[in-house]
Design a protein around this motif. Sequence first.
Motif, PDB file in Angstrom:
ATOM      1  N   GLY A  82       0.853  -1.411   0.071  1.00 19.26           N
ATOM      2  CA  GLY A  82      -0.015   0.128  -0.005  1.00 19.26           C
ATOM      3  C   GLY A  82       0.812   1.436  -0.143  1.00 19.26           C
ATOM      4  N   GLN A  83       1.882   1.211   0.872  1.00 19.32           N
ATOM      5  CA  GLN A  83       2.812   2.334   0.846  1.00 19.32           C
ATOM      6  C   GLN A  83       3.540   2.589  -0.701  1.00 19.32           C
ATOM      7  OE1 GLN A  83       5.403   1.561   3.998  1.00 19.32           O
ATOM      8  NE2 GLN A  83       3.999   2.259   5.625  1.00 19.32           N
ATOM      9  N   TRP A  84       3.865   1.332  -0.978  1.00 19.77           N
ATOM     10  CA  TRP A  84       4.770   1.702  -2.398  1.00 19.77           C
ATOM     11  C   TRP A  84       3.557   2.083  -3.616  1.00 19.77           C
ATOM     12  CZ3 TRP A  84       6.968  -3.895  -2.078  1.00 19.77           C
ATOM     13  CH2 TRP A  84       8.031  -3.910  -1.295  1.00 19.77           C
ATOM     14  N   GLN A  85       2.363   1.762  -3.470  1.00 22.15           N
ATOM     15  CA  GLN A  85       1.503   1.936  -4.486  1.00 22.15           C
ATOM     16  C   GLN A  85       1.236   3.655  -4.404  1.00 22.15           C
ATOM     17  OE1 GLN A  85      -2.412   0.186  -4.265  1.00 22.15           O
ATOM     18  NE2 GLN A  85      -3.310   1.403  -5.689  1.00 22.15           N
ATOM     19  N   GLY A  86       1.135   3.905  -2.800  1.00 25.72           N
ATOM     20  CA  GLY A  86       0.742   5.361  -2.804  1.00 25.72           C
ATOM     21  C   GLY A  86       1.988   6.168  -3.192  1.00 25.72           C
ATOM     22  N   GLN A  87       3.335   5.772  -3.149  1.00 24.83           N
ATOM     23  CA  GLN A  87       4.413   6.494  -3.422  1.00 24.83           C
ATOM     24  C   GLN A  87       4.599   6.464  -5.117  1.00 24.83           C
ATOM     25  OE1 GLN A  87       7.639   4.403  -1.788  1.00 24.83           O
ATOM     26  NE2 GLN A  87       7.394   5.446   0.211  1.00 24.83           N
ATOM     27  N   ALA A  88       4.003   5.408  -5.721  1.00 20.71           N
ATOM     28  CA  ALA A  88       3.839   5.337  -6.992  1.00 20.71           C
ATOM     29  C   ALA A  88       2.986   6.352  -7.619  1.00 20.71           C
ATOM     30  CB  ALA A  88       3.621   3.914  -7.491  1.00 20.71           C
ATOM     31  N   GLU A  89       1.855   6.391  -6.942  1.00 18.93           N
ATOM     32  CA  GLU A  89       0.538   7.244  -7.563  1.00 18.93           C
ATOM     33  C   GLU A  89       1.228   8.630  -7.482  1.00 18.93           C
ATOM     34  OE1 GLU A  89      -2.784   6.386  -5.231  1.00 18.93           O
ATOM     35  OE2 GLU A  89      -3.178   4.556  -6.441  1.00 18.93           O
ATOM     36  N   LYS A  90       1.983   9.089  -6.385  1.00 16.04           N
ATOM     37  CA  LYS A  90       2.396  10.503  -6.373  1.00 16.04           C
ATOM     38  C   LYS A  90       3.328  10.793  -7.408  1.00 16.04           C
ATOM     39  CE  LYS A  90       2.088  10.570  -1.228  1.00 16.04           C
ATOM     40  NZ  LYS A  90       2.863  10.781   0.236  1.00 16.04           N
ATOM     41  N   ILE A  91       4.466   9.696  -7.440  1.00 15.32           N
ATOM     42  CA  ILE A  91       5.176  10.032  -8.777  1.00 15.32           C
ATOM     43  C   ILE A  91       4.637  10.327 -10.013  1.00 15.32           C
ATOM     44  CG2 ILE A  91       7.138   9.092  -9.945  1.00 15.32           C
ATOM     45  CD1 ILE A  91       8.118   7.780  -7.305  1.00 15.32           C
ATOM     46  N   VAL A  92       3.539   9.391 -10.219  1.00 13.01           N
ATOM     47  CA  VAL A  92       2.784   9.546 -11.467  1.00 13.01           C
ATOM     48  C   VAL A  92       2.046  10.834 -11.541  1.00 13.01           C
ATOM     49  CG1 VAL A  92       0.872   8.632 -12.737  1.00 13.01           C
ATOM     50  CG2 VAL A  92       2.679   7.054 -11.856  1.00 13.01           C
ATOM     51  N   ARG A  93       1.452  11.262 -10.454  1.00 12.82           N
ATOM     52  CA  ARG A  93       0.742  12.650 -10.488  1.00 12.82           C
ATOM     53  C   ARG A  93       1.707  13.842 -10.731  1.00 12.82           C
ATOM     54  NH1 ARG A  93      -2.493  10.690  -5.682  1.00 12.82           N
ATOM     55  NH2 ARG A  93      -4.332   9.641  -6.500  1.00 12.82           N
ATOM     56  N   ARG A  94       2.761  13.684 -10.066  1.00 11.69           N
ATOM     57  CA  ARG A  94       3.848  14.770 -10.509  1.00 11.69           C
ATOM     58  C   ARG A  94       4.441  14.956 -11.685  1.00 11.69           C
ATOM     59  NH1 ARG A  94       7.867  13.891  -5.597  1.00 11.69           N
ATOM     60  NH2 ARG A  94       6.497  12.490  -4.990  1.00 11.69           N
ATOM     61  N   THR A  95       4.777  13.797 -12.229  1.00 16.61           N
ATOM     62  CA  THR A  95       5.383  13.781 -13.480  1.00 16.61           C
ATOM     63  C   THR A  95       4.671  12.731 -14.474  1.00 16.61           C
ATOM     64  OG1 THR A  95       7.007  11.927 -12.579  1.00 16.61           O
ATOM     65  CG2 THR A  95       7.678  14.258 -12.599  1.00 16.61           C
TER      66      THR A  95
END
Length: 120
Positions: A82-95
């Motif tokens: 869940g944490q990795w998914q959250g981090q991945a989603e943040k990265i995709v939203r930013r870039t």
Amino acid sequence: MKDTTTESKDAASKVKGAVSTVREAVATAVDSASAHLSEKASSVAETVKNAGANAAVYARDQYDHLSEHAREVAGRARDAAGQWQGQAEKIVRRTPLRSVLIAAGIGVAIGMMMNHHRRD
């Protein structure tokens, strides 16, 4: 001659009495040994039964312990995913463009490996 005949009969009677005594002693010894062996067999059977019960309890305890441990590990893995998914989603939203290009590059690389694998 009567004395010899009488003596022979007395000796035969004594031998018969001795044989009868020996038979009774052997029968008593066999009965005693049989009872003793029966007691020992019952004792061994009870020991084996108890060992089986103890093994079953031990196996159940180990199963419970391992099941609990597996649930804990699975919970931690879910949390980490869940944490990795959250981090991945943040990265995709930013870039988003960069993320799409990286995903496309990975797709092309996998496609090339699969295509290369088919040629061999």
